[in-house]
Design a protein around this motif. Structure first.
Motif, short mmCIF file in Angstrom:
data_model
loop_
_atom_site.label_atom_id
_atom_site.label_comp_id
_atom_site.label_asym_id
_atom_site.label_seq_id
_atom_site.Cartn_x
_atom_site.Cartn_y
_atom_site.Cartn_z
N PRO A 115 4.14 12.25 -3.05
CA PRO A 115 3.97 12.25 -1.58
C PRO A 115 3.27 11.00 -1.09
CG PRO A 115 2.27 13.59 -2.57
CD PRO A 115 3.13 13.12 -3.71
N ILE A 116 3.91 9.84 -1.26
CA ILE A 116 3.22 8.55 -1.08
C ILE A 116 3.36 7.98 0.32
CG2 ILE A 116 3.35 7.91 -3.51
CD1 ILE A 116 5.84 6.28 -2.89
N GLY A 117 4.19 8.57 1.19
CA GLY A 117 4.50 7.95 2.47
C GLY A 117 3.66 8.45 3.63
N LEU A 118 3.88 7.82 4.77
CA LEU A 118 3.26 8.26 6.02
C LEU A 118 4.14 9.27 6.73
CD1 LEU A 118 1.98 4.82 7.42
CD2 LEU A 118 0.89 6.38 5.79
N LEU A 120 0.82 -1.21 0.00
CA LEU A 120 0.00 0.00 0.00
C LEU A 120 0.85 1.26 0.00
CD1 LEU A 120 -2.78 1.39 0.25
CD2 LEU A 120 -2.59 1.10 2.74
N ASP A 121 0.63 2.11 -0.98
CA ASP A 121 1.11 3.49 -0.93
C ASP A 121 0.13 4.34 -1.74
OD1 ASP A 121 1.93 3.05 -3.63
OD2 ASP A 121 3.96 2.58 -3.01
N MET A 122 0.22 5.66 -1.59
CA MET A 122 -0.82 6.51 -2.15
C MET A 122 -0.27 7.84 -2.66
SD MET A 122 -4.20 8.08 -0.24
CE MET A 122 -4.66 6.46 0.39
N GLY A 123 -0.52 8.09 -3.94
CA GLY A 123 -0.24 9.38 -4.52
C GLY A 123 -1.51 10.24 -4.52
N ILE A 124 -1.46 11.34 -5.22
CA ILE A 124 -2.60 12.25 -5.33
C ILE A 124 -2.73 12.68 -6.79
CG2 ILE A 124 -3.59 14.46 -4.61
CD1 ILE A 124 -1.91 14.25 -2.04
N LEU A 125 -3.95 12.63 -7.31
CA LEU A 125 -4.25 13.12 -8.65
C LEU A 125 -5.17 14.32 -8.53
CD1 LEU A 125 -5.04 9.75 -10.52
CD2 LEU A 125 -2.88 11.01 -10.51
N GLN A 178 7.44 3.99 3.32
CA GLN A 178 7.40 4.66 4.62
C GLN A 178 7.42 6.17 4.44
OE1 GLN A 178 10.76 3.13 6.81
NE2 GLN A 178 9.78 1.15 7.23
N THR A 179 8.25 6.64 3.54
CA THR A 179 8.40 8.08 3.35
C THR A 179 8.02 8.48 1.93
OG1 THR A 179 10.71 7.91 2.62
CG2 THR A 179 10.31 8.13 4.99
N ASP A 215 9.46 13.08 9.33
CA ASP A 215 8.44 13.70 10.16
C ASP A 215 7.09 13.11 9.78
OD1 ASP A 215 10.44 15.46 11.04
OD2 ASP A 215 10.05 16.82 9.36
N ARG A 216 6.25 12.92 10.77
CA ARG A 216 4.90 12.41 10.49
C ARG A 216 4.12 13.38 9.60
NH1 ARG A 216 2.98 10.43 16.53
NH2 ARG A 216 4.40 8.66 16.72
N LYS A 217 3.29 12.79 8.74
CA LYS A 217 2.39 13.56 7.90
C LYS A 217 0.95 13.31 8.35
CE LYS A 217 2.86 12.81 3.58
NZ LYS A 217 3.02 12.03 2.35
N ARG A 218 0.05 14.07 7.79
CA ARG A 218 -1.37 13.80 8.08
C ARG A 218 -1.74 12.36 7.71
NH1 ARG A 218 -4.38 18.20 9.48
NH2 ARG A 218 -3.72 20.29 8.80
N ALA A 219 -1.08 11.81 6.70
CA ALA A 219 -1.34 10.43 6.30
C ALA A 219 -1.09 9.46 7.44
CB ALA A 219 -0.47 10.07 5.09
N TYR A 220 -0.12 9.77 8.28
CA TYR A 220 0.17 8.92 9.44
C TYR A 220 -1.07 8.82 10.33
CZ TYR A 220 2.59 7.16 13.63
OH TYR A 220 2.99 6.41 14.71
#
Length: 584
Positions: A554-557, A486-491, A539-540, A563-568
């Motif tokens: 921006p696919i990581g947590l 699992l990882d996630m980009g943005i369109l 992870q990042t 540093d933690r992102k909102r995704a975390y």
């Protein structure tokens, strides 16, 4: 554009490795902003309240669930930042590349498992399990070695044009193959061939008969290095001639490994497809054309039969799996036994996607030439059955307990809405075929889920519905279910990738919410007994370097500074089944 100075930084530098490992991503650390408490930083202060990720898994309800992540084996084994972050947050790790065939097998077939053994030892000492990735795959193989085991003829058709003249049309230069019998009208056929030219040129393929010619597109753009080219066509007349037209080529054209098969059949309708003998009597050209054609090259010392090739490649698979299992000594108890077997096309018309193949036109020309497809030698059924049997045999021989071993089929695009989860449905059908021998057992299905949040609300809703449907379909198999990568980009709303330097806080909130949706949907739709686990692949955020996985997305947590992102928070909320700490 906001200043994304996220929270929960590592204490690097003076802290010893042991102490550092114990406090990596320590949520109790006080936050001290680098440059004042800007509004954007204050909005992210809620991230400081979260515990490490694995604390949000309800172990009573999910006693066998593993929260995993993908890592570079050497980074993990060096016990630096990646090690600290991983051990602090996750139960299980998957090596990105170190346990793949191409990383362990040299050009002469010698196998080196030194990096694997160090990886296993480090994980064992840290009490972190390993998910093995992968025993059988078409990509990242040692093609040079594997192809050397099954040598094809080194002979080929060599066409030489001695002068171009003034003729402007592609059909002014061509050579024709005469079939033994006409093709069936209305049936689909696939032509595949290897070709190169000097200089590069364009080759048109036009089947014909006395009733006329089929002027097919696309044509082949043949380069100066060997490539594999294919086209599928449906005769509308009783075709008995195959013509290769090469316009005003002033140089050489080379043809080899020519195959013509009817859908649903593996029989090659081309006689002497590899030019192993000197018979080119089925080829002809108009006498007025000023070029020559002949068979060039040499024949290898031994040409293997199809059965001999199958036996050889079956041995090579067993030898590889035995070596890997012996290196792991029973510690790695779960594996992607076969990775990405399915194509996205149904050429035989049975309603399900076919396996990927370099010889049957189910992959691109580039993939066909770049990869090694074991199934093209072993067969679609025996490919998987053999991998499963070898894994179970050598796991036990290497010290493992047979009942501990879990074997998964892992694939991508199982959650896609545009085909209504057809690839997953096809995979389940294939699993039924593989298990029909009464011996083969596949324990689980892995869904990769390299997804993107889509700012087009219609597409995003369709995607969410397809994800829920995927989990329901997987649950209905009664097999183990794993989110494997699992990882996630943005369109953006126009379907364009949003790169890390351009991401907004609003988009980060949307990404976090989608992470929460996916993780929660897994727990909501997969029964507890079937929940093997979820692995966050990145992870990042990905670096911008060429060749990086999903480069500059921006696919990581965590961000690139760990540093933690909102995704975390979104991921943690999904694990907890609720919003643990509201965003500010």
């Amino acid at each position: 554009m906001i200043n994304m100075k996220y929270y929960n930084k590592f204490l690097l530098g003076a802290i010893s490795l042991v102490a550092f490992a114990s406090c990596a991503d320590n949520n109790s650390l006080d936050f001290t902003p680098a440059v004042g408490k800007s509004d954007s930083l204050v909005k992210l202060s809620y991230l400081n309240n979260y515990d490490v990720l694995k604390k949000y898994v309800d172990r009573t309800a999910n006693p066998n669930f593993k929260l995993g992540t993908g890592v570079d084996a050497s980074d993990f084994s060096s016990k630096g930042t990646v090690y600290a972050l991983t051990v602090g947050n996750f139960d299980e790790i998957t090596a990105g590349n170190a346990m793949k065939y191409g990383s362990c097998v040299a050009d002469n077939g010698n196998m080196d498992f030194g990096a694997v053994k160090k990886f296993v030892s480090t994980a064992k000492d840290a009490d972190v399990s390993i998910f093995g990735h992968t025993l059988a795959w078409h990509s990242q193989q040692n093609n040079k070695y594997l192809n050397s085991l099954v040598p094809n003829s080194e002979r080929y058709m060599h066409i030489t044009t001695t002068s171009v003249g003034t003729k402007p049309n592609p059909w002014d230069w061509g050579i024709t193959y005469n079939l033994d019998s006409p093709l069936e009208v209305g049936k689909s056929y696939t032509l595949s061939l290897s070709a190169k030219s000097s200089p590069g040129t364009t080759v048109w393929f036009w089947p014909s008969c006395s009733a006329g010619t089929m002027y097919l597109n696309p044509q082949f753009s043949v380069g100066t290095k060997w490539g594999v080219y294919s086209i599928t066509f449906t005769p509308d007349k009783p075709i008995d001639k195959l013509s290769y037209e090469f316009g005003q080529l002033n140089g050489s054209l080379y043809l080899d490994n020519i195959s013509l098969t009817k859908d649903g059949s593996s029989t090659n309708l081309i006689v002497n497809p590899n030019f192993d003998n000197n018979d080119i009597s089925r080829y002809s050209k108009p006498s007025y054309l000023n070029f020559t054609y002949a068979i060039d090259g040499v024949i290898p010392t031994k040409i293997l039969t199809d059965q001999e090739k199958k036996d050889t490649i079956t041995w090579a698979m067993g030898n590889w799996i035995q070596g890997m299992m012996n290196a792991c000594k029973g510690y790695v108890k779960a594996w992607d036994v076969v990775n990405e077997p399915l194509s996205g096309v149904d050429k035989d018309g049975d309603g399900f996607y076919d396996l990927q193949s370099a010889t049957r036109g189910t992959v691109s020309d580039n993939d066909a030439s770049a990869n090694f497809y074991w199934q093209d030698y072993m067969g679609d059924l025996d490919y998987v059955r053999t991998a499963v049997a070898d894994a179970r045999k050598y796991f036990v021989e290497s010290g493992g307990n047979a009942s501990d071993l879990k074997l998964f089929i892992n694939d991508y695009n199982l959650e896609t809405f545009w085909d209504h989860n057809q690839k997953l449905i096809s995979l389940i059908s294939w699993i039924g075929k593989w298990e029909a021998d009464g011996t083969t057992k596949i324990d689980g299905i892995g869904t990769q889920m390299h997804v993107s949040y889509n700012e087009d609300p219609i597409k995003q809703k369709s995607q969410e519905d397809a994800i829920v449907n995927m989990f329901k379909i997987m649950a209905a198999t009664k097999k183990l279910v794993r989110i494997s990568e699992l990882d996630m980009g943005i369109l953006d709303a126009n379907g364009n990738k949003v790169l890390t330097p351009n991401v907004t806080d609003a988009q980060m909130k949307e990404q976090a919410a989608f992470y929460q949706f996916i993780v929660k949907a897994y727990f909501d739709n997969v029964p507890a007994a079937q929940r093997y686990g979820i692995a966050q692949w990145a992870q990042t955020d990905s670096p911008s370097t060429t060749g990086a996985w999903r480069a500059n997305e921006p696919i990581g947590l965590w961000n690139g500074k760990y540093d933690r992102k909102r995704a975390y928070a979104g991921f943690a909320d999904g694990l907890a089944g609720k919003v643990v700490y509201p965003a500010e």
